[in-house]
Design an enzyme around this catalytic site. Structure first.
Site, mmCIF file in Angstrom:
data_model
loop_
_atom_site.group_PDB
_atom_site.id
_atom_site.type_symbol
_atom_site.label_atom_id
_atom_site.label_comp_id
_atom_site.label_asym_id
_atom_site.label_seq_id
_atom_site.Cartn_x
_atom_site.Cartn_y
_atom_site.Cartn_z
ATOM 1 N N CYS A 1 0.849 -1.196 0.000
ATOM 2 C CA CYS A 1 0.000 0.000 0.000
ATOM 3 C C CYS A 1 0.886 1.247 0.000
ATOM 4 O O CYS A 1 1.850 1.318 0.774
ATOM 5 C CB CYS A 1 -0.891 -0.014 1.236
ATOM 6 S SG CYS A 1 -1.810 1.526 1.496
ATOM 7 N N GLU B 1 2.102 -5.833 8.904
ATOM 8 C CA GLU B 1 2.590 -4.471 8.653
ATOM 9 C C GLU B 1 3.663 -4.078 9.656
ATOM 10 O O GLU B 1 4.683 -3.475 9.296
ATOM 11 C CB GLU B 1 1.439 -3.462 8.718
ATOM 12 C CG GLU B 1 1.896 -2.033 8.469
ATOM 13 C CD GLU B 1 0.813 -0.997 8.691
ATOM 14 O OE1 GLU B 1 1.142 0.124 9.138
ATOM 15 O OE2 GLU B 1 -0.372 -1.295 8.423
#
Length: 305
Positions: A96, A133
């Site tokens: 992302c 993440e």
């Protein structure tokens, strides 16, 4: 009953981008994905039927050269890129952009301050330990960053040293602010000078929460308040799903969490009489990792009652 699907729920930009990339690359040939492409078992299964093969880090080390591997939206630490390149693997990087920017900021902070020998810095990440993440973010600091999820974990910090605070992109704004205030209070107790964004002083705070995700909270709570019963659809492994579900419960305590339509019947067994009342308003919503088609399936299953 009156069934409404929340039109603001569903995949965020980063997840949509990764899934679009996977579907496009699958048309070119075999494709692997390092870890679940999204924390939703039903969407993972859908893409696997299209040919996407989910692998782990051990698999990555044994793949044939020239294999094609997609790195999902959560991002990866530098070591993963190194392993893939050593193996001659083609990387399809679907990190992302918001996560990528955060990785760059943390790495820049680490590189700038890692040799401050007089007052060694502490890079602190507000996040869920072990989350994909967060693992990628820690990797930007050679795994020296300290991960904290609650203010009661501040005993891990040395308040005589500078603190550089960042956040996992999908964490709650309120939780981050509580942690900031707790750290400020503790710094004050140690007679440390507090400032924002000044590396010469004791505490540097970087609010790196994705606002596209954070701004969903108010809209989700407004939706939940307008319903008699809320069915929240989210992956069992999704950090964002748990955060948004808790916000849903705050707005409407009559909120039920499920991961698939198969869980619906047992989840609502104690509320069947209310749910089948024609005046009852039932809302269906979900996390940033919940596909629209899954919420529609829940709606169809609910209608069958």
């Amino acid at each position: 009953m009156q069934i409404t699907i929340d039109q603001n729920s569903g995949f965020c930009f980063g997840v949509t981008r990764a899934i679009t990339a996977a579907e496009s690359e699958l048309e070119k040939g075999p494709l692997y994905c390092l870890g679940d492409i999204v924390h939703n078992g039903q969407e993972v299964a859908r893409l696997e039927l299209k040919g996407l093969q989910t692998i782990d880090y051990d698999d990555l080390r044994t793949l044939p050269s020239h294999s094609r591997v997609l790195f999902r939206a959560h991002g990866e630490p530098p070591a993963t890129y190194w392993i893939a390149r050593q193996r001659g693997i083609e990387i399809i990087d679907a990190t992302c952009p918001v996560v990528k920017k955060l990785q760059d900021r943390i790495r820049e902070c680490y590189e700038t301050h890692k040799n401050d020998s007089s007052l060694p810095p502490q890079i602190v990440i507000y996040g869920q330990p072990g989350h994909a993440e967060v693992i990628g973010l820690q990797g930007q600091t050679n795994n020296t960053a300290i991960v904290i999820e609650h203010p009661d974990q501040m005993d891990r910090l040395d308040f005589s040293r500078p603190i550089y605070l960042f956040s996992q992109t999908t964490k709650s704004v309120e939780g981050f602010q509580r942690l900031v205030e707790a750290i400020k209070s503790q710094c004050t107790n140690h007679n440390s000078q507090i400032t924002m964004h000044n590396s010469q002083l004791a505490l540097e705070v970087h609010d790196t929460i994705c606002r596209n995700v954070a701004n969903r909270v108010q809209r989700l709570q407004d939706f939940a308040r307008a319903q008699d019963i809320v069915i929240f659809v989210g992956g069992a492994k999704s950090s964002n799903a748990r955060v948004l579900y808790n916000h849903c419960v705050e707005a409407n305590p009559n909120t039920i969490f499920i991961s698939s339509p198969d869980e619906l019947q047992s989840a609502i067994s104690n509320q069947l009489s209310e749910i089948t009342n024609p005046d009852t308003k039932v809302g269906i919503c979900g996390a940033t990792s919940t596909p629209q088609w899954l919420m529609e399936q829940v709606s169809e299953r609910l209608s069958a009652f």
